[in-house]
Design an enzyme around this catalytic site. Structure first.
Site, short mmCIF file in Angstrom:
data_model
loop_
_atom_site.label_atom_id
_atom_site.label_comp_id
_atom_site.label_asym_id
_atom_site.label_seq_id
_atom_site.Cartn_x
_atom_site.Cartn_y
_atom_site.Cartn_z
N HIS A 131 -40.68 -81.66 68.75
CA HIS A 131 -40.11 -80.42 68.21
C HIS A 131 -39.11 -80.75 67.10
O HIS A 131 -38.42 -81.76 67.16
CB HIS A 131 -39.43 -79.61 69.32
CG HIS A 131 -38.22 -80.28 69.91
ND1 HIS A 131 -36.93 -79.93 69.56
CD2 HIS A 131 -38.10 -81.29 70.79
CE1 HIS A 131 -36.07 -80.72 70.24
NE2 HIS A 131 -36.75 -81.54 70.99
N CYS B 174 -40.69 -83.19 75.12
CA CYS B 174 -39.29 -83.63 75.11
C CYS B 174 -38.54 -82.92 76.25
O CYS B 174 -38.86 -81.80 76.61
CB CYS B 174 -38.65 -83.29 73.77
SG CYS B 174 -36.94 -83.88 73.64
N CYS C 183 -35.00 -82.27 66.94
CA CYS C 183 -34.93 -83.10 68.16
C CYS C 183 -33.73 -84.05 68.11
O CYS C 183 -33.60 -84.85 67.17
CB CYS C 183 -36.23 -83.88 68.33
SG CYS C 183 -36.26 -84.90 69.82
#
Ligand SMILES: [Zn+2]
Length: 214
Positions: free
Chosen positions: A98, A42, A101
């Site tokens: 994660h 990300c 997010c």
């Protein structure tokens, strides 16, 4: 001091320190790149690939986007994947999501984020729809977001396996392994959610049976 000037000064200090520790450091790095890992993570600033894995420049080939997505029409992602798999011959491809997010949270809302972001988040909504029953059986919103984060990572690993890039490499060199990980912002730890190897089963609908040479 302007933050951009501070950033440039920090760079000078970092380069000097590296060179002090190892005078040949940059010369060596500039000559060769042989990373064993491709990291698809990300864009979130709290999940930097090198820092959280204790790796150095030269060790991980990195692609990042909002919510670590593998979208089969994304030329940017596919170029990175092809280069890493075919030319660098990485041994492992990591999808790293994660907890906490923003992309996952946004996809669970009914807010209009304007067209471009709506388009991107639509792909996460599709993952939610695939796992709607399981997700809606979780009453706690944060836990539901955490679970969607995990399921999204799993789905993106499957998306990798559906590409001819991965299938051709699996056929010819029995690699790379695909790993779906989730990083915890609160404890700094990576947890394995899902793994695929050349022997893993894949929906026959997405399997190519006439793959050419690598
Ligand atoms: Zn994120």
């Amino acid at each position: 001091m302007e933050s951009i000037n501070k950033l440039l000064l920090e760079n000078k200090a970092w380069a000097a320190e590296k060179k002090f520790d190892d005078p040949e450091y940059f010369k060596r790095l500039s000559l060769i790149q042989t990373p064993e890992f491709l990291w698809i993570g990300c864009s979130d600033s709290r999940v930097p690939a090198n820092e959280i894995t204790g790796t150095q420049p030269g060790e991980i080939f990195v692609h990042r986007n909002i919510a670590n997505m593998v979208i089969h029409t994304d030329v940017n992602l596919l170029s990175v994947l092809e280069y890493a798999v075919v030319h660098l011959k990485v041994k492992h491809v990591i999808i790293c999501g994660h907890y906490g997010c923003g992309g996952i949270k946004a996809a669970m809302m009914n807010h209009d984020f304007k067209q471009v972001l709506n388009m991107w988040l639509r792909n996460i909504k599709d993952v939610y729809r695939l796992h709607r029953e399981e997700l809606e059986s979780i009453p706690n919103q944060e836990k539901r977001e955490d679970r969607l984060t995990e399921l999204n990572v799993q789905e993106q690993v499957l998306h990798l396996a559906k590409t001819s890039i991965i299938q051709r490499a699996w056929k010819h060199r029995k690699g790379p392994e695909l790993h779906g990980l989730v990083y915890g912002l609160k404890d700094g730890l990576l947890n394995t959610i899902f793994t695929m190897t050349p022997d893993s089963a894949l929906d026959p609908l997405y399997t190519y049976n006439d793959l050419g040479a690598e």
